[in-house]
Design a protein around this motif. Structure first.
Motif, PDB file in Angstrom:
ATOM      1  N   GLN A 175     -11.224  65.351 -60.332  1.00  0.00           N
ATOM      2  CA  GLN A 175      -9.727  65.769 -59.824  1.00  0.00           C
ATOM      3  C   GLN A 175      -9.496  67.098 -59.129  1.00  0.00           C
ATOM      4  O   GLN A 175      -8.710  67.023 -58.222  1.00  0.00           O
ATOM      5  N   SER A 176     -10.450  67.940 -59.358  1.00  0.00           N
ATOM      6  CA  SER A 176     -10.392  69.101 -58.685  1.00  0.00           C
ATOM      7  C   SER A 176     -11.915  69.942 -58.592  1.00  0.00           C
ATOM      8  O   SER A 176     -12.687  69.507 -59.225  1.00  0.00           O
ATOM      9  N   MET A 215      -6.248  68.427 -55.808  1.00  0.00           N
ATOM     10  CA  MET A 215      -6.842  67.264 -54.529  1.00  0.00           C
ATOM     11  C   MET A 215      -8.292  66.855 -55.138  1.00  0.00           C
ATOM     12  O   MET A 215      -8.930  67.850 -55.711  1.00  0.00           O
ATOM     13  N   ALA A 216      -8.480  65.685 -55.126  1.00  0.00           N
ATOM     14  CA  ALA A 216      -9.620  64.904 -55.666  1.00  0.00           C
ATOM     15  C   ALA A 216     -10.711  65.619 -54.662  1.00  0.00           C
ATOM     16  O   ALA A 216     -10.475  65.646 -53.606  1.00  0.00           O
ATOM     17  N   ALA A 237     -23.571  69.061 -52.478  1.00  0.00           N
ATOM     18  CA  ALA A 237     -22.232  69.125 -51.503  1.00  0.00           C
ATOM     19  C   ALA A 237     -21.235  68.522 -51.895  1.00  0.00           C
ATOM     20  O   ALA A 237     -21.181  67.859 -52.742  1.00  0.00           O
ATOM     21  N   CYS A 238     -20.127  69.545 -51.773  1.00  0.00           N
ATOM     22  CA  CYS A 238     -18.889  69.027 -52.317  1.00  0.00           C
ATOM     23  C   CYS A 238     -17.986  68.962 -50.998  1.00  0.00           C
ATOM     24  O   CYS A 238     -18.089  69.597 -49.991  1.00  0.00           O
ATOM     25  N   PHE A 239     -17.354  67.743 -51.190  1.00  0.00           N
ATOM     26  CA  PHE A 239     -16.556  67.117 -50.031  1.00  0.00           C
ATOM     27  C   PHE A 239     -15.029  67.013 -50.594  1.00  0.00           C
ATOM     28  O   PHE A 239     -14.709  66.555 -51.791  1.00  0.00           O
ATOM     29  N   ALA A 240     -13.737  67.081 -49.640  1.00  0.00           N
ATOM     30  CA  ALA A 240     -12.517  66.840 -49.657  1.00  0.00           C
ATOM     31  C   ALA A 240     -12.302  65.654 -48.638  1.00  0.00           C
ATOM     32  O   ALA A 240     -12.810  65.790 -47.663  1.00  0.00           O
ATOM     33  N   LEU A 241     -11.268  65.146 -49.140  1.00  0.00           N
ATOM     34  CA  LEU A 241     -10.871  63.986 -47.819  1.00  0.00           C
ATOM     35  C   LEU A 241     -10.418  64.644 -46.803  1.00  0.00           C
ATOM     36  O   LEU A 241      -9.444  65.630 -46.841  1.00  0.00           O
ATOM     37  N   GLN A 285     -12.934  67.158 -68.704  1.00  0.00           N
ATOM     38  CA  GLN A 285     -11.784  67.251 -68.048  1.00  0.00           C
ATOM     39  C   GLN A 285     -11.959  67.124 -66.487  1.00  0.00           C
ATOM     40  O   GLN A 285     -12.651  67.824 -65.861  1.00  0.00           O
ATOM     41  N   GLY A 286     -11.018  66.213 -65.821  1.00  0.00           N
ATOM     42  CA  GLY A 286     -11.047  66.038 -64.356  1.00  0.00           C
ATOM     43  C   GLY A 286     -12.107  64.962 -64.024  1.00  0.00           C
ATOM     44  O   GLY A 286     -11.903  64.678 -62.798  1.00  0.00           O
ATOM     45  N   TYR A 287     -12.813  64.470 -64.867  1.00  0.00           N
ATOM     46  CA  TYR A 287     -13.924  63.565 -64.340  1.00  0.00           C
ATOM     47  C   TYR A 287     -13.289  62.254 -63.954  1.00  0.00           C
ATOM     48  O   TYR A 287     -12.492  61.932 -64.724  1.00  0.00           O
TER      49      TYR A 287
END
Length: 101
Positions: A58-59, A1-2, A90-94, A34-36
């Motif tokens: 990406q994760s 999950m991005a 701060a990290c966020f998920a959709l 990786q993942g950017y």
């Protein structure tokens, strides 16, 4: 999950130009990780010394690898000399995340 990561930094007056150059170098380094996926830099309209970088990964694991990398550590050290206080991350998920029980 991005995921998206928001980093807010307050710079000392007169140092934003120098900070901008460091942030551009950091972005180029992150692009090779990786993942950017992408990133944007925003300036506060009411306080030009406050800068927010929003990056997409990406994760969370990909972000953590960059966050803990020696390369990023060097950039954080350089930026720290120009900042008032530390960086706020701060990290966020959709969507709305349900608390785990």
């Amino acid at each position: 999950m991005a995921i998206k990561v928001q980093i807010t930094r307050d710079f000392k007056p007169g140092t934003v130009g120098q900070a901008s150059r460091i942030l551009i170098q950091a972005r180029y380094q992150a692009m090779g990780m990786q993942g950017y996926i992408s990133s944007e830099t925003w300036s506060n309209l009411n306080d030009s010394n406050r800068v927010v970088v929003v990056s997409m990964w990406q994760s969370i694991d990909d972000w953590n690898r960059w966050h803990e990398s020696p390369q990023r550590g060097e950039f954080v050290s350089e930026l720290g000399k120009l900042m008032v206080g530390g960086e706020h991350i701060a990290c966020f998920a959709l969507g709305i995340q349900q608390p785990s029980e």
